[in-house]
Write a protein that holds these residues in place. Sequence first.
Motif, PDB file in Angstrom:
ATOM      1  N   GLU A   1      -3.318   0.660  11.691  1.00 16.12           N
ATOM      2  CA  GLU A   1      -3.310   2.120  11.651  1.00 16.12           C
ATOM      3  C   GLU A   1      -3.358   2.644  10.212  1.00 16.12           C
ATOM      4  O   GLU A   1      -4.132   3.514   9.874  1.00 16.12           O
ATOM      5  CB  GLU A   1      -2.013   2.563  12.331  1.00 16.12           C
ATOM      6  CG  GLU A   1      -1.910   4.022  12.690  1.00 16.12           C
ATOM      7  CD  GLU A   1      -0.519   4.260  13.291  1.00 16.12           C
ATOM      8  OE1 GLU A   1      -0.161   3.581  14.272  1.00 16.12           O
ATOM      9  OE2 GLU A   1       0.201   5.113  12.739  1.00 16.12           O
ATOM     10  N   ARG A   2      -2.517   2.048   9.355  1.00 12.88           N
ATOM     11  CA  ARG A   2      -2.399   2.577   7.999  1.00 12.88           C
ATOM     12  C   ARG A   2      -3.457   2.029   7.047  1.00 12.88           C
ATOM     13  O   ARG A   2      -3.961   2.743   6.187  1.00 12.88           O
ATOM     14  CB  ARG A   2      -1.001   2.264   7.458  1.00 12.88           C
ATOM     15  CG  ARG A   2      -0.611   3.194   6.320  1.00 12.88           C
ATOM     16  CD  ARG A   2       0.755   2.897   5.762  1.00 12.88           C
ATOM     17  NE  ARG A   2       1.834   3.127   6.720  1.00 12.88           N
ATOM     18  CZ  ARG A   2       3.112   2.851   6.445  1.00 12.88           C
ATOM     19  NH1 ARG A   2       3.453   2.369   5.281  1.00 12.88           N
ATOM     20  NH2 ARG A   2       4.043   3.084   7.339  1.00 12.88           N
ATOM     21  N   PHE A   3      -3.778   0.742   7.180  1.00 13.26           N
ATOM     22  CA  PHE A   3      -4.690   0.124   6.211  1.00 13.26           C
ATOM     23  C   PHE A   3      -6.048  -0.244   6.800  1.00 13.26           C
ATOM     24  O   PHE A   3      -6.917  -0.744   6.087  1.00 13.26           O
ATOM     25  CB  PHE A   3      -4.064  -1.156   5.632  1.00 13.26           C
ATOM     26  CG  PHE A   3      -2.687  -0.969   5.060  1.00 13.26           C
ATOM     27  CD1 PHE A   3      -2.383   0.129   4.254  1.00 13.26           C
ATOM     28  CD2 PHE A   3      -1.685  -1.896   5.317  1.00 13.26           C
ATOM     29  CE1 PHE A   3      -1.106   0.290   3.724  1.00 13.26           C
ATOM     30  CE2 PHE A   3      -0.420  -1.740   4.789  1.00 13.26           C
ATOM     31  CZ  PHE A   3      -0.123  -0.632   4.001  1.00 13.26           C
TER      32      PHE A   3
ATOM     33  N   ILE B   1       2.594 -11.182  -0.253  1.00 11.51           N
ATOM     34  CA  ILE B   1       2.737  -9.901   0.457  1.00 11.51           C
ATOM     35  C   ILE B   1       1.973  -8.811  -0.281  1.00 11.51           C
ATOM     36  O   ILE B   1       1.314  -7.965   0.320  1.00 11.51           O
ATOM     37  CB  ILE B   1       4.234  -9.525   0.627  1.00 11.51           C
ATOM     38  CG1 ILE B   1       4.936 -10.557   1.513  1.00 11.51           C
ATOM     39  CG2 ILE B   1       4.383  -8.137   1.236  1.00 11.51           C
ATOM     40  CD1 ILE B   1       6.447 -10.396   1.603  1.00 11.51           C
ATOM     41  N   ARG B   2       2.052  -8.838  -1.611  1.00  9.83           N
ATOM     42  CA  ARG B   2       1.313  -7.839  -2.405  1.00  9.83           C
ATOM     43  C   ARG B   2      -0.174  -7.858  -2.068  1.00  9.83           C
ATOM     44  O   ARG B   2      -0.834  -6.825  -2.047  1.00  9.83           O
ATOM     45  CB  ARG B   2       1.482  -8.134  -3.900  1.00  9.83           C
ATOM     46  CG  ARG B   2       2.792  -7.677  -4.452  1.00  9.83           C
ATOM     47  CD  ARG B   2       2.737  -7.627  -5.982  1.00  9.83           C
ATOM     48  NE  ARG B   2       4.053  -7.326  -6.483  1.00  9.83           N
ATOM     49  CZ  ARG B   2       4.817  -8.173  -7.174  1.00  9.83           C
ATOM     50  NH1 ARG B   2       4.357  -9.362  -7.485  1.00  9.83           N
ATOM     51  NH2 ARG B   2       6.013  -7.836  -7.578  1.00  9.83           N
ATOM     52  N   HIS B   3      -0.695  -9.036  -1.820  1.00  9.42           N
ATOM     53  CA  HIS B   3      -2.131  -9.179  -1.540  1.00  9.42           C
ATOM     54  C   HIS B   3      -2.462  -9.134  -0.052  1.00  9.42           C
ATOM     55  O   HIS B   3      -3.601  -9.403   0.329  1.00  9.42           O
ATOM     56  CB  HIS B   3      -2.646 -10.487  -2.150  1.00  9.42           C
ATOM     57  CG  HIS B   3      -2.625 -10.485  -3.645  1.00  9.42           C
ATOM     58  ND1 HIS B   3      -3.550  -9.806  -4.403  1.00  9.42           N
ATOM     59  CD2 HIS B   3      -1.756 -11.038  -4.517  1.00  9.42           C
ATOM     60  CE1 HIS B   3      -3.259  -9.957  -5.694  1.00  9.42           C
ATOM     61  NE2 HIS B   3      -2.176 -10.699  -5.786  1.00  9.42           N
ATOM     62  N   ALA B   4      -1.467  -8.791   0.756  1.00  4.06           N
ATOM     63  CA  ALA B   4      -1.656  -8.885   2.218  1.00  4.06           C
ATOM     64  C   ALA B   4      -2.772  -7.983   2.728  1.00  4.06           C
ATOM     65  O   ALA B   4      -3.379  -8.257   3.767  1.00  4.06           O
ATOM     66  CB  ALA B   4      -0.342  -8.558   2.922  1.00  4.06           C
ATOM     67  N   ARG B   5      -3.065  -6.921   2.007  1.00  2.00           N
ATOM     68  CA  ARG B   5      -4.113  -5.994   2.468  1.00  2.00           C
ATOM     69  C   ARG B   5      -5.515  -6.491   2.129  1.00  2.00           C
ATOM     70  O   ARG B   5      -6.493  -5.832   2.474  1.00  2.00           O
ATOM     71  CB  ARG B   5      -3.864  -4.609   1.858  1.00  2.00           C
ATOM     72  CG  ARG B   5      -2.629  -3.941   2.448  1.00  2.00           C
ATOM     73  CD  ARG B   5      -2.249  -2.684   1.706  1.00  2.00           C
ATOM     74  NE  ARG B   5      -3.303  -1.674   1.731  1.00  2.00           N
ATOM     75  CZ  ARG B   5      -3.199  -0.492   1.131  1.00  2.00           C
ATOM     76  NH1 ARG B   5      -2.081  -0.183   0.478  1.00  2.00           N
ATOM     77  NH2 ARG B   5      -4.194   0.371   1.176  1.00  2.00           N
TER      78      ARG B   5
ATOM     79  N   GLU C   1       5.932  -1.873   2.363  1.00  2.00           N
ATOM     80  CA  GLU C   1       6.032  -1.142   1.088  1.00  2.00           C
ATOM     81  C   GLU C   1       5.646  -2.017  -0.100  1.00  2.00           C
ATOM     82  O   GLU C   1       5.389  -1.521  -1.192  1.00  2.00           O
ATOM     83  CB  GLU C   1       7.455  -0.616   0.897  1.00  2.00           C
ATOM     84  CG  GLU C   1       7.770   0.536   1.822  1.00  2.00           C
ATOM     85  CD  GLU C   1       9.134   1.138   1.548  1.00  2.00           C
ATOM     86  OE1 GLU C   1       9.599   1.068   0.395  1.00  2.00           O
ATOM     87  OE2 GLU C   1       9.726   1.673   2.502  1.00  2.00           O
ATOM     88  N   LEU C   2       5.682  -3.322   0.103  1.00  2.00           N
ATOM     89  CA  LEU C   2       5.337  -4.236  -0.990  1.00  2.00           C
ATOM     90  C   LEU C   2       3.831  -4.490  -1.070  1.00  2.00           C
ATOM     91  O   LEU C   2       3.335  -5.085  -2.025  1.00  2.00           O
ATOM     92  CB  LEU C   2       6.056  -5.580  -0.795  1.00  2.00           C
ATOM     93  CG  LEU C   2       7.579  -5.562  -0.844  1.00  2.00           C
ATOM     94  CD1 LEU C   2       8.140  -6.888  -0.336  1.00  2.00           C
ATOM     95  CD2 LEU C   2       8.068  -5.294  -2.254  1.00  2.00           C
ATOM     96  N   MET C   3       3.108  -4.066  -0.032  1.00  2.00           N
ATOM     97  CA  MET C   3       1.680  -4.382   0.027  1.00  2.00           C
ATOM     98  C   MET C   3       0.888  -3.418  -0.845  1.00  2.00           C
ATOM     99  O   MET C   3       0.961  -2.208  -0.639  1.00  2.00           O
ATOM    100  CB  MET C   3       1.196  -4.308   1.488  1.00  2.00           C
ATOM    101  CG  MET C   3       1.853  -5.336   2.372  1.00  2.00           C
ATOM    102  SD  MET C   3       1.355  -5.153   4.098  1.00  2.00           S
ATOM    103  CE  MET C   3       2.386  -6.393   4.882  1.00  2.00           C
ATOM    104  N   GLU C   4       0.165  -3.967  -1.799  1.00  2.00           N
ATOM    105  CA  GLU C   4      -0.553  -3.117  -2.750  1.00  2.00           C
ATOM    106  C   GLU C   4      -1.975  -2.849  -2.283  1.00  2.00           C
ATOM    107  O   GLU C   4      -2.535  -3.643  -1.512  1.00  2.00           O
ATOM    108  CB  GLU C   4      -0.557  -3.795  -4.117  1.00  2.00           C
ATOM    109  CG  GLU C   4       0.848  -3.828  -4.695  1.00  2.00           C
ATOM    110  CD  GLU C   4       0.941  -4.608  -5.992  1.00  2.00           C
ATOM    111  OE1 GLU C   4      -0.082  -5.174  -6.444  1.00  2.00           O
ATOM    112  OE2 GLU C   4       2.047  -4.649  -6.544  1.00  2.00           O
TER     113      GLU C   4
END
Lengths: 450, 473
Positions: free
Chosen positions: B258-260, B232-236, B174-177
């Motif tokens: 799956e989600r990103f 974590i915010r930048h994990a994506r 949820e923290l991943m932007e």
Amino acid sequence: MEHGHDNEPAGSPHHENCTDPYLRCAFNGAAQTALGVSGSALLAHSPQGCEYLVNNAFASQECDYMETVTLCTKLCVDEIVHGGEEMLARTIWEARDLPISVLFVISACGPEIVGDDIGAVCETLQPEVKFRLVPIQSPGFRGSQYDGIDIALDTILKRLVKKTSEKISDSVCLVAPHANANPTWTADLVWVKQALSRIGIQVVATLTHRTPLSEIENAASAETSLLLSHDAGQHAAEYLRAAHGVEPICRGIPLPIGMTNTQRWLTALGERFDAQKNVEEMIGDGERMVTATCRRKWPMARFLYRTPAAIVADATIGIPLVRFVTEEMEMTPELVALYTANRPVRDLLEGELNDLGLSPKVVYGTDVYKTRMSLLEVKPRVIFGSTIERHTSEGLPVAYVVEVVRMMRQFRMINREYFGYTGILNLFECVQNEWIMGWRSREKRYEAKW
Amino acid sequence: MENDTIVFHGTLQQLLEKVEFGEMIPKLQASHAPMCKFFTAYYVISGIRHVVPLVHGPTGCPLYMSDFVRTRECCEIRGVPLEPTACTALDESHVIYGGEGKLLEAVKEAYAKYHPDLIVILSCCCSGIIGDDVESIAREAEKLVGCRVLALRSEGFGGDFRSGYEDAFKLIMELMEPPTTTMKRTINILGARWGPSPTEFNWDMDELERLLALIGIQINAIIAGGCTVEQIRHAREVELNASWCYDWGQKLGDLMQERFGIPYSRTGQPYGPEATKEWLLGVATPLGMEQEALAVIEKEMNEVEPDVAYLREALSGKTAIIEISEFPGPIRALSLARMTSEFGAHPVVINVHPYTIKERMPSIRFLLETGVNPEIILTKGLFRLGSFRSSKETEEELEAIVREYDNPIFFGNSGRFPPCPVVNLTLMNPVFQPQYGFRGIRNIAALVRQALENKDLPRSRLFRGMLYGTRTR
């Protein structure tokens, strides 16, 4: 100075919503008490995580895993929704062949909230097992570990102690030796027993440490009770007085840490048991031994004359330390932060401070945050506390953190007492080692050639 | 092998099938109690820097974890500062009247006291049963403080220990932007736990980081082994996710894929040359860095060639009896089985608990797909009531089993006394760490050498007596 409520559970920071506690929960305290009964086993009626609190209690009572079995009902959602009594009964049945005299069943938060009747389950199963079943309702939400010790002692005394009108003369029942933050508190108990033996006082029962069921059953035959904690056990001592006429002794005196405290404590015993001469000899021998040892070893604590100090501990160690640090070591306590906050603790500490003419900052029922804030405010140079204070004081000009309670940096294979005369030397040793570490060179000025 | 103490003897595949059908799960309530869901969730959450894990419950649950994880593991061993473990200290009145109001105030108080980057409310048995709505409180509280406030339902009774890890990793998502850029040649390492420092065993993670750096691959975040909220915010924004241990990273890796759409490198633990190569290529190939990785592998392999040659010579034709009792997860045992097989030994894994097989089903299936299907033996002692009885019986059973095999060598720890050389793989001795990667090969070779060259030295009667009492037969 902070003030809590007089009748709130010991150490319970009710007035705060967010706390970073020093004390574990009531479930842990109850387990610690039950595991002090030898020839017993403990069944935690709880989810599997609470088993870890039992393991901690197991270590604290120095149980031997060859002798003491701990069990857990490992409750899951099903038992929370539909009740866990059946699971409890099944687990007791599985344990039916254990070679024990008592099985303590301790319930945790979950089963207590959903209303599992552990008393009824034990009563139903009692005819089918050879050992005594003793249910103890001590879920974590009942308070701190000290409340748990009181709850378990209350259950044990009410269920297991036999009524008797006969008293053993010159005898004592020791109460709550395990409510003591000395990580090797059993050595304190050994010292007490040795001192009592030398005075000629018989120990009828110890509540609890390696205590057989037969000792507990006979506890009412003790003439007196001796409380070995300032944090827990007062209710038990009071119950023994009210229900069995067992007279509490050495009340209102700090436990025997340091020369003066030990002298006062032993003198009170000598007066009660008409053994003044014997006690005077003990005090004389002890003080001579300490003085002679110091003359040979030269404790460096003497160089810390009037250094501002903080004491962060349980009341059992913390209150007697105030006099020891002030008088024997000649430092100046400027902060006293105790884990507990009950009225007897306050009265005892305030009496000591008045007597010594000290006015440090006092924090009752401290938590890690309050300790940190108090250290920031007071800025002591020496702390008597735990490993937590070593880290809490980072960034502050603290020269020495003497880890005397809940230590993690040190390991002790041999138990060491703080009580009595050897206890004084043990505490000097803690200071000395910290002093040496403080002087150790962090880096070399140049490299050796070879 | 005929023996009345053996309750299962077959392959991993066969054991998995039995576990899937509900067989082999111990009936004794007291047998095998791993951590509860709360503890494991706490492990993960406390691995984020400057987080306040706010435990909504009595003091027992957080304190055990804060003593063990925070003060001892993190502050004393891993050189990280003391960070708070806050607690609402629920008592009887809150159990009766509810603790939501106290929780809301606690969040505000926690923010004012600690100025954290993140607050995570962890519910435990009490707050879970009385029905405190921790999620709503978190949403409400977030409006009142200057950081994110998340809530995790982590009641101890609410799931097995694995669910705590997985739910916590899921919450971290949820923290991943949404990504604003792509960090080239950069990955996240997933599945780390235990406080604000990478993974349980720093040395293994250090070895992976060293090898990745040699290839030229950056790490954005080790989730959650000492990562920051910002990372974590930048994990994506990374190109790939990998795991220090396939099992622990698997859930988060799959979900992020799956989600990103971030690919997840599916490889086992890097024990031995083949698994290490696979791990590195599993990361480097999707990043288009296969050649760089092969060059590093070749160079590293050259350096450890004498150790590899020694291990081949030492283990060839032997039976490797493998037991990981210290941290009784099956994954490390299976990784060792694969490694010993690579060096020419026949691996036999003894006493992995079926309960742990059940909890790690997806990872076990993956390992089977990759061809890891060793012989498994489970004995009666594994299911015995009481830790001493279980430990003593399994020791006696192990000794009996070892006698049945030709040329055995034991891979486990020094708490066992089988009549064969003992390779002490304990994770409690930093001298021979890491066990992962190329440096791991060197250490394992040293351990095998110690075991074989000193096999005739007397074992400690003292430690044996301490662990198992006086010998009865």
